[in-house]
Design a protein around this motif. Structure first.
Motif, PDB file in Angstrom:
ATOM      1  N   GLU A   1       0.859  -1.090  -0.097  1.00 54.98           N
ATOM      2  CA  GLU A   1       0.018   0.061   0.063  1.00 54.98           C
ATOM      3  C   GLU A   1       0.760   1.044  -0.014  1.00 54.98           C
ATOM      4  O   GLU A   1       0.206   2.425  -0.105  1.00 54.98           O
ATOM      5  CB  GLU A   1      -0.808  -0.146   1.277  1.00 54.98           C
ATOM      6  CG  GLU A   1      -2.201  -1.072   1.199  1.00 54.98           C
ATOM      7  CD  GLU A   1      -2.846  -1.133   2.313  1.00 54.98           C
ATOM      8  OE1 GLU A   1      -2.604  -0.627   3.465  1.00 54.98           O
ATOM      9  OE2 GLU A   1      -4.047  -1.267   2.290  1.00 54.98           O
ATOM     10  N   SER A   2       2.011   1.179   0.016  1.00 54.21           N
ATOM     11  CA  SER A   2       2.998   2.381   0.201  1.00 54.21           C
ATOM     12  C   SER A   2       3.856   2.666  -1.364  1.00 54.21           C
ATOM     13  O   SER A   2       4.103   1.686  -2.093  1.00 54.21           O
ATOM     14  CB  SER A   2       4.182   1.971   0.771  1.00 54.21           C
ATOM     15  OG  SER A   2       3.883   1.830   2.237  1.00 54.21           O
ATOM     16  N   SER A   3       3.621   3.987  -1.667  1.00 57.38           N
ATOM     17  CA  SER A   3       4.179   4.077  -3.240  1.00 57.38           C
ATOM     18  C   SER A   3       5.515   3.859  -3.304  1.00 57.38           C
ATOM     19  O   SER A   3       5.899   3.524  -4.384  1.00 57.38           O
ATOM     20  CB  SER A   3       3.694   5.637  -3.384  1.00 57.38           C
ATOM     21  OG  SER A   3       4.532   6.574  -2.280  1.00 57.38           O
ATOM     22  N   TRP A   4       6.455   4.156  -2.041  1.00 59.99           N
ATOM     23  CA  TRP A   4       7.836   3.799  -2.476  1.00 59.99           C
ATOM     24  C   TRP A   4       8.330   2.590  -2.881  1.00 59.99           C
ATOM     25  O   TRP A   4       9.273   2.335  -3.605  1.00 59.99           O
ATOM     26  CB  TRP A   4       8.720   4.338  -1.196  1.00 59.99           C
ATOM     27  CG  TRP A   4       8.446   3.257   0.228  1.00 59.99           C
ATOM     28  CD1 TRP A   4       7.298   3.401   0.958  1.00 59.99           C
ATOM     29  CD2 TRP A   4       8.946   1.749   0.411  1.00 59.99           C
ATOM     30  NE1 TRP A   4       7.623   2.143   1.811  1.00 59.99           N
ATOM     31  CE2 TRP A   4       8.655   1.476   1.282  1.00 59.99           C
ATOM     32  CE3 TRP A   4      10.037   1.256  -0.366  1.00 59.99           C
ATOM     33  CZ2 TRP A   4       8.841   0.134   2.078  1.00 59.99           C
ATOM     34  CZ3 TRP A   4      10.613  -0.244   0.110  1.00 59.99           C
ATOM     35  CH2 TRP A   4       9.963  -0.541   1.128  1.00 59.99           C
ATOM     36  N   ILE A   5       7.531   1.411  -2.716  1.00 58.56           N
ATOM     37  CA  ILE A   5       7.932   0.211  -2.997  1.00 58.56           C
ATOM     38  C   ILE A   5       7.572  -0.006  -4.705  1.00 58.56           C
ATOM     39  O   ILE A   5       8.535  -0.702  -5.271  1.00 58.56           O
ATOM     40  CB  ILE A   5       7.059  -1.087  -2.496  1.00 58.56           C
ATOM     41  CG1 ILE A   5       7.682  -2.353  -2.626  1.00 58.56           C
ATOM     42  CG2 ILE A   5       5.522  -0.859  -2.883  1.00 58.56           C
ATOM     43  CD1 ILE A   5       8.916  -2.541  -2.068  1.00 58.56           C
TER      44      ILE A   5
END
Length: 200
Positions: free
Chosen positions: A52-56
């Motif tokens: 759910e995190s954009s950085w991944i």
């Protein structure tokens, strides 16, 4: 049908400085192969817990490129410096399947419709590599026929990640991407089997 795999010779040529550097420092092909697999598992675990995190989605395309480079480097290192081994052949095939599975499973959580499509994609990817290996048993030549071979799958995952990173609402349509990709893998399985039988 065109496959990114066809660009492999030029890609390998670009990597020669890294290959020479690794050989100079006594790094073996098997160490590169195992390292690529371990990094894939670590990245897959990070993806699993941070989908759910954009950085991944910034990490994934970068890592997919690094993994493709490492997969090319181990082969060039082995051939150029006569470091091929039977263990290396096992590692090369097994770690690819393990790496693909680790990196792809988290897509189940972001595929809103028919997430089973991701499982089908993973399963056919494994069957595709098995077909390539079995072709070597019957014909003496490992088959890498596309479309949607290993390099194509890596590019697909990287491209999907980039689009998600930039806010393209792909999630409701991911199942279509995985279904189409699975159909393309089915084509390469067919071609690899025919190639192993000497019929193409």
């Amino acid at each position: 049908m065109i496959s990114i795999y066809e660009l492999k010779p030029k890609f390998q040529q670009m990597l020669m400085p890294f290959v020479n550097y690794l050989h100079k420092h006594n790094v073996t092909p098997n160490q590169v192969t195992v390292s690529a697999c371990l990094l894939s598992i670590i990245t897959g675990v990070l993806f699993y817990f941070n989908f759910e995190s954009s950085w991944i989605y910034a990490v994934l395309p970068v890592f997919m490129f690094v993994r493709m480079a490492m997969n090319a480097i181990d082969g060039v290192l082995a051939k150029k410096f006569n470091l091929q081994s039977r263990l290396g052949k096992f590692l090369n095939e097994l770690t690819d399947v393990i790496s693909d599975t680790a990196l792809l499973i988290p897509f189940i959580f972001i595929t809103q419709i028919f997430p089973t499509g991701v499982i089908i994609f993973i399963s056919l990817s494994i069957i595709s590599e098995m077909a390539g290996v079995l072709a070597e048993v019957t014909s003496g030549e490992r088959r890498y026929d596309g479309p949607m071979g290993k390099s194509d799958r890596a590019f697909l995952i990287g491209a999907v990640s980039v689009l998600i990173l930039f806010g393209v609402p792909l999630e409701p349509y991911l199942y279509i991407i995985f279904i189409v990709a699975s159909l393309l893998i089915a084509v390469n399985i067919y071609k690899r089997v025919l190639g192993g039988l000497g019929e193409n």
